[in-house]
Design a protein around this motif. Structure first.
Motif, short mmCIF file in Angstrom:
data_model
loop_
_atom_site.label_atom_id
_atom_site.label_comp_id
_atom_site.label_asym_id
_atom_site.label_seq_id
_atom_site.Cartn_x
_atom_site.Cartn_y
_atom_site.Cartn_z
N GLY A 64 0.81 -1.21 0.00
CA GLY A 64 0.00 0.00 0.00
C GLY A 64 0.84 1.26 0.00
N THR A 65 1.62 1.43 1.05
CA THR A 65 2.42 2.65 1.18
C THR A 65 3.57 2.68 0.19
N GLY A 66 4.32 1.60 0.09
CA GLY A 66 5.49 1.57 -0.78
C GLY A 66 5.16 1.41 -2.25
N LEU A 67 4.61 0.25 -2.60
CA LEU A 67 4.36 -0.08 -4.01
C LEU A 67 3.33 0.85 -4.65
N MET A 68 2.16 0.96 -4.06
CA MET A 68 1.11 1.81 -4.65
C MET A 68 1.46 3.29 -4.52
N GLY A 69 2.15 3.66 -3.44
CA GLY A 69 2.56 5.05 -3.28
C GLY A 69 3.53 5.50 -4.36
N ALA A 70 4.43 4.62 -4.74
CA ALA A 70 5.40 4.97 -5.79
C ALA A 70 4.83 4.74 -7.19
N LEU A 71 3.93 3.79 -7.31
CA LEU A 71 3.34 3.50 -8.62
C LEU A 71 2.45 4.66 -9.08
N THR A 72 1.62 5.14 -8.18
CA THR A 72 0.69 6.22 -8.53
C THR A 72 1.40 7.56 -8.41
N THR A 73 0.87 8.55 -9.11
CA THR A 73 1.53 9.85 -9.10
C THR A 73 0.54 10.98 -9.29
N PHE A 74 0.43 11.82 -8.29
CA PHE A 74 -0.45 12.98 -8.39
C PHE A 74 0.27 14.13 -9.07
N SER A 75 1.54 14.28 -8.81
CA SER A 75 2.28 15.42 -9.37
C SER A 75 2.40 15.32 -10.89
N THR A 76 2.71 14.14 -11.40
CA THR A 76 2.80 13.97 -12.85
C THR A 76 1.43 14.17 -13.49
N PHE A 77 0.41 13.65 -12.86
CA PHE A 77 -0.96 13.84 -13.33
C PHE A 77 -1.30 15.33 -13.45
N GLN A 78 -0.95 16.11 -12.45
CA GLN A 78 -1.23 17.55 -12.48
C GLN A 78 -0.40 18.26 -13.55
N LEU A 79 0.87 17.89 -13.67
CA LEU A 79 1.73 18.50 -14.69
C LEU A 79 1.20 18.20 -16.10
N GLU A 80 0.81 16.96 -16.32
CA GLU A 80 0.27 16.60 -17.64
C GLU A 80 -1.02 17.38 -17.93
N GLY A 81 -1.85 17.54 -16.92
CA GLY A 81 -3.06 18.33 -17.09
C GLY A 81 -2.75 19.79 -17.40
N TRP A 82 -1.80 20.33 -16.68
CA TRP A 82 -1.39 21.73 -16.92
C TRP A 82 -0.86 21.89 -18.35
N ASN A 83 -0.07 20.94 -18.80
CA ASN A 83 0.47 21.00 -20.16
C ASN A 83 -0.65 20.96 -21.20
N MET A 84 -1.67 20.17 -20.94
CA MET A 84 -2.81 20.13 -21.87
C MET A 84 -3.51 21.49 -21.93
N LEU A 85 -3.66 22.11 -20.78
CA LEU A 85 -4.31 23.42 -20.76
C LEU A 85 -3.48 24.47 -21.48
N THR A 86 -2.19 24.49 -21.22
CA THR A 86 -1.34 25.50 -21.87
C THR A 86 -1.21 25.24 -23.37
N ASP A 87 -1.39 23.99 -23.79
CA ASP A 87 -1.38 23.67 -25.22
C ASP A 87 -2.76 23.83 -25.85
N ARG A 88 -3.70 24.36 -25.09
CA ARG A 88 -5.07 24.60 -25.55
C ARG A 88 -5.79 23.32 -25.98
N LYS A 89 -5.54 22.25 -25.23
CA LYS A 89 -6.21 20.97 -25.49
C LYS A 89 -7.23 20.75 -24.38
N ARG A 90 -8.22 21.63 -24.34
CA ARG A 90 -9.19 21.65 -23.24
C ARG A 90 -10.04 20.39 -23.18
#
Length: 119
Positions: A64-90
């Motif tokens: 839970g803490t180790g494997l799933m904590g490292a497997l999942t990623t909130f920061s990358t998810f947010q960065l990818e979303g931000w990049n979509m917005l700045t690229d006007r891919k709403r």
């Protein structure tokens, strides 16, 4: 916190980080970051199952803490979303956000229910 708990989280985290790197490298495409979406959705469900089954603390630390904590990623998810917005891919942005949030919550709940049935 014991030395064993640190080792369990560290070992699980090492495996999770390598898996996330693999899936992001193989599945992230320009149209939609499917690798990040997949690891976040799978991680939500697996964590739900682990909680639903009520695995022993040592397994929860590793998986839970180790494997799933490292497997999942909130920061990358947010960065990818931000990049979509700045690229006007709403449309793509809202699809990605919707699938990630709604899918993550739904799969965590489904995993919890499955875990309860299994235990």
């Amino acid at each position: 916190m014991t030395f064993l708990s640190i080792v369990l989280v560290g070992c699980g985290g090492a495996v999770g980080a390598v898996l996330r790197f693999y899936f992001s490298t193989k599945w992230n495409k320009e149209s939609l970051p499917l690798g990040t979406l997949a690891v976040n959705l799978v991680g939500s469900m697996v964590l739900g199952v682990l909680i639903g089954v009520a695995v022993p603390d040592r397994w929860l630390l590793f998986a839970g803490t180790g494997l799933m904590g490292a497997l999942t990623t909130f920061s990358t998810f947010q960065l990818e979303g931000w990049n979509m917005l700045t690229d006007r891919k709403r449309k793509r942005y809202f699809l990605y956000q919707g699938l990630s949030y709604a899918g993550g919550i739904a799969l965590a709940f489904a995993g919890f229910l499955i875990g309860n049935i299994l235990s």
